[in-house]
Design an enzyme around this catalytic site. Structure first.
Site, PDB file in Angstrom:
ATOM      1  N   HIS A 210       0.827  -1.213   0.000  1.00 52.72           N
ATOM      2  CA  HIS A 210       0.000   0.000   0.000  1.00 52.72           C
ATOM      3  C   HIS A 210       0.851   1.249   0.000  1.00 52.72           C
ATOM      4  CE1 HIS A 210      -2.936  -2.691   2.232  1.00 52.72           C
ATOM      5  NE2 HIS A 210      -3.277  -2.618   0.975  1.00 52.72           N
ATOM      6  N   GLU A 451       3.336 -10.896 -31.304  1.00 54.03           N
ATOM      7  CA  GLU A 451       3.900 -11.384 -30.041  1.00 54.03           C
ATOM      8  C   GLU A 451       4.624 -12.709 -30.194  1.00 54.03           C
ATOM      9  OE1 GLU A 451       1.352 -10.197 -26.463  1.00 54.03           O
ATOM     10  OE2 GLU A 451      -0.124 -10.943 -27.892  1.00 54.03           O
ATOM     11  N   ASP A 475       5.895 -10.514 -24.676  1.00 55.98           N
ATOM     12  CA  ASP A 475       5.760 -11.905 -25.097  1.00 55.98           C
ATOM     13  C   ASP A 475       6.722 -12.237 -26.226  1.00 55.98           C
ATOM     14  OD1 ASP A 475       3.896 -13.247 -23.435  1.00 55.98           O
ATOM     15  OD2 ASP A 475       2.334 -11.924 -24.222  1.00 55.98           O
ATOM     16  N   CYS A 522       3.788  -1.757 -27.935  1.00 54.54           N
ATOM     17  CA  CYS A 522       3.116  -1.522 -26.661  1.00 54.54           C
ATOM     18  C   CYS A 522       3.697  -2.384 -25.535  1.00 54.54           C
ATOM     19  CB  CYS A 522       1.614  -1.760 -26.784  1.00 54.54           C
ATOM     20  SG  CYS A 522       1.218  -3.433 -27.284  1.00 54.54           S
TER      21      CYS A 522
HETATM   22  C1  PEP Z   1       3.292  -7.790 -24.574  1.00 56.97           C
HETATM   23  O1  PEP Z   1       3.286  -9.025 -24.589  1.00 56.97           O
HETATM   24  O2  PEP Z   1       4.293  -7.091 -24.908  1.00 56.97           O
HETATM   25  C2  PEP Z   1       2.092  -7.050 -24.144  1.00 56.97           C
HETATM   26  C3  PEP Z   1       2.015  -5.745 -24.236  1.00 56.97           C
HETATM   27  O3  PEP Z   1       1.076  -7.785 -23.623  1.00 56.97           O
HETATM   28  P1  PEP Z   1       1.033  -8.336 -22.113  1.00 56.97           P
HETATM   29  O4  PEP Z   1       2.204  -7.740 -21.376  1.00 56.97           O
HETATM   30  O5  PEP Z   1      -0.285  -7.921 -21.560  1.00 56.97           O
HETATM   31  O6  PEP Z   1       1.156  -9.807 -22.333  1.00 56.97           O
HETATM   32 MG    MG Z   2       1.432 -10.108 -24.437  1.00 54.09          MG
END
Ligand code: PEP
Ligand code: MG
Length: 585
Positions: A210, A451, A475, A522
């Site tokens: 927390h 991925e 991933d 991302c």
């Molecule tokens: C990723 O795999 O880079 C991704 C953005 O998805 P997650 O981290 O939710 O698996």
């Molecule tokens: Mg992912």
């Protein structure tokens, strides 16, 4: 807000340096305020058999009083309180409502003749031990909820208020003060959030505690996991806190103090300069415009994205709407969540990823775990195997697209036939909506998360048929290097700079350029300021990251020369050499 220290006078106790875990970056210099009573400091004695029922009654009254205090606090939460606090206070008062807890403590009073304080701490320790062996980091840290609730009741039993900080209700003297505690409960965090304190230091806790969560939302430096620090510090000791390294200095020499005053001033100046970048365009020195988007996990985080100056949402991980509940969210609930984000983003693009469960993100504890969940029925595989769940989500997304620009992002697409199946599901969702009176003009774009190495290598058919691509490096790295992203034993092998990973990223970006479709990133790599030049050199022009990383990345971009970086990175990749980031400065 962090306060700078004007004065160099300090308590002349012995100098000491302690190491914990820095969970909120920044520096603080100020006087220690050591917080009170803990479970270890209560009386332990046996009561006579005749006083058992009176002792149980004393316990029940104390629990009720502590619960009332928490409820009052929850009801009077100020509008600017960190959003995590309300739910945390509710969890604490629910624990006090738990008849099993009361029953177990009363059993110890009745059968062992422990006094209420002793029985309460004994039962609390048992529960804490049960939490301590849980494999899930988040659940393990929830053991601290039990301890904090028990300490609150102990304080009521001892005749003080439930708060550990009743003695801190002094007016703001303008002095820089640093809280030192064994642990800080959410309720006490609330009382400490008024800007009087420059840093939080706790003996217990980790990054998901927390103290860490709330300090992060208050942007106040914090170091947790300091061991027995609280017992070593006195009120008024001069402290220097380094939230970057997790070190805390007690009564440092004037020379060291000067050094940290300087570091703190430099850091604050850098932050102020960064804030000025909020509305500045993310354009490289040679004029390449870069889009900076935000990753979110809950609808209310869209506001943070907007405040950080994000160009849009690059990844909304919708699986968090589906977790920790007995029933799946309805179409209506999902529609409201997606529409909220779209409305908050005021016309900016909102990329919403369809349900990505399986592997490390299970929905239902009762489901038999696959032999190798990371390679099993996860993400789009799960959705195609559960069309009702998938099509419900697609209907909600299509309806929400009425309020702005939604980009539907499909996780873990690996086979082209999966794209066709997704399109069929999308068509079915549209037809179902039309059958219920919605008109047919849904405007969504469809994209793939890249991925898996297979998708990154044979990217062309995806680039040809989809509207956009987004590289999920978290991933992609795990699958390319055969390194479980959640396994600490092989964490040293999880290498974003591995030439194989960089070549795959380059392949996807190049395909995007050839086919004229946008490519974003991302995964966590996109939020690392240290990697921003490398990614620009690979040709990336759309980054998505946690909102708080956005300005650091923007700063790197505005100081970079894209053409020069592209040439340097291309020549290193051609030679299959490991790239040294320092060569890109
Ligand atoms: C990723 O795999 O880079 C991704 C953005 O998805 P997650 O981290 O939710 O698996
Ligand atoms: Mg992912």
């Amino acid at each position: 807000m962090t306060k700078t220290t004007q004065t160099k006078t300090y308590h002349a106790g012995p100098m000491l340096c302690m190491q914990g875990q820095g969970v909120v970056k920044g520096y603080a210099i100020g006087k220690a305020v050591v917080m009170g009573v803990t479970a270890l400091e209560v009386d332990h004695y046996r009561i006579s058999p005749e006083t058992v029922s009176a002792e149980c009654e004393r316990l029940r009254n104390a629990m009720a009083a502590a619960r009332d205090e928490l409820r009052r606090l929850a009801e009077t939460l100020p509008a600017d309180a960190p959003r995590e606090l309300g739910p945390l206070l509710t969890v604490h008062s629910l624990l006090l409502d738990d008849s099993t807890l009361i029953g177990q403590v009363c059993d110890l009073i009745t059968h062992q003749h422990y006094n209420a304080e002793w029985a309460l701490t004994t039962q609390g320790q048992l529960l804490e031990e049960q939490f301590a062996i849980m494999s899930d980091d988040y659940l393990r840290e929830r053991g601290s909820d039990i301890r904090q609730v028990i300490e609150r009741v102990l304080r009521v039993l001892s005749g003080t208020s439930g708060s550990a900080i009743h003695d801190l209700d002094t007016p703001d003297s303008g002095e820089s003060l640093i809280v030192v505690a064994r642990d800080i409960s959410p309720a006490d965090m609330l009382r400490l959030r008024d800007g009087r304190f420059s840093a939080f230091l706790t003996d217990l806790g980790g990054p998901a505690s927390h103290t860490a969560i709330v300090a992060r939302s208050m942007n106040v430096p914090a170091v947790v996991g300091l061991g027995h620090f609280r017992g070593l510090v006195r009120d008024g000791d001069m402290l220097v806190v380094d939230g970057f390294t997790g070190s805390v200095l007690v009564n440092p020499s004037p020379y060291i103090l000067d050094e940290y005053v300087q570091r703190q001033a430099d850091f604050l100046r850098e932050r102020q300069e960064l804030v000025r970048l909020r509305d500045a365009p993310a354009v490289t020195i040679d004029g390449v415009a870069v889009e900076l988007h935000a990753n979110i996990e809950q609808p209310d985080e869209a506001r943070l994205a907007l405040d950080a100056g994000a160009d849009g949402i690059g990844l909304f991980r919708t699986e968090f709407l589906f977790m920790n509940r007995r029933e799946l969210p309805s179409e209506e609930e999902q529609f409201n969540a997606y529409a909220d984000v779209v409305r908050v983003m005021q016309g900016r693009p909102v990329t919403i990823r369809t349900l990505d469960v399986g592997a490390d993100k299970g929905l239902d504890e009762d489901v038999v775990v696959a032999t190798n969940p990371a390679l099993g029925l996860r993400a789009i595989r799960y959705c195609l195997a559960n069309p009702e769940v998938f099509v419900t989500q697609l209907r909600a997304l299509l309806r929400a697209s009425r309020f702005g620009h939604i980009r539907i992002l499909i996780p873990m697409l690996t086979n082209v036939h999966e794209v066709h199946e997704v399109r069929q599901a999308l068509q079915a969702a549209k037809e179902q909506l039309m059958a219920h009176g919605h008109d047919a003009a849904f405007d969504v774009s469809l994209g793939a998360m890249v991925e898996t190495p297979a998708t990154a290598i044979a990217i062309e058919p995806f680039a040809e048929t989809l509207d956009f691509l987004s590289i999920g490096t978290n991933d992609l790295i795990q699958y390319t290097l055969a390194v479980d992203r959640g396994d600490g034993e092989v964490a040293h092998l999880y290498d974003p700079l591995h030439p194989a990973v960089l070549r795959l990223i380059a392949n996807v970006i190049n395909a995007g350029e050839r086919y004229g479709i946008p490519v974003a990133m991302c995964g966590e790599m996109a939020g690392s300021a240290e990697l921003a030049r490398l990614l620009l050199g690979l040709g990336l022009t759309s980054f998505s990251m946690h909102p708080q990383q956005l300005l650091d990345v923007k700063k790197e971009i505005t100081g970079a020369h894209s053409t020069a970086l592209r040439a340097a990175v291309a020549s290193a990749l051609n030679r299959s050499e490991r790239i040294h980031l320092s060569a890109l400065d």
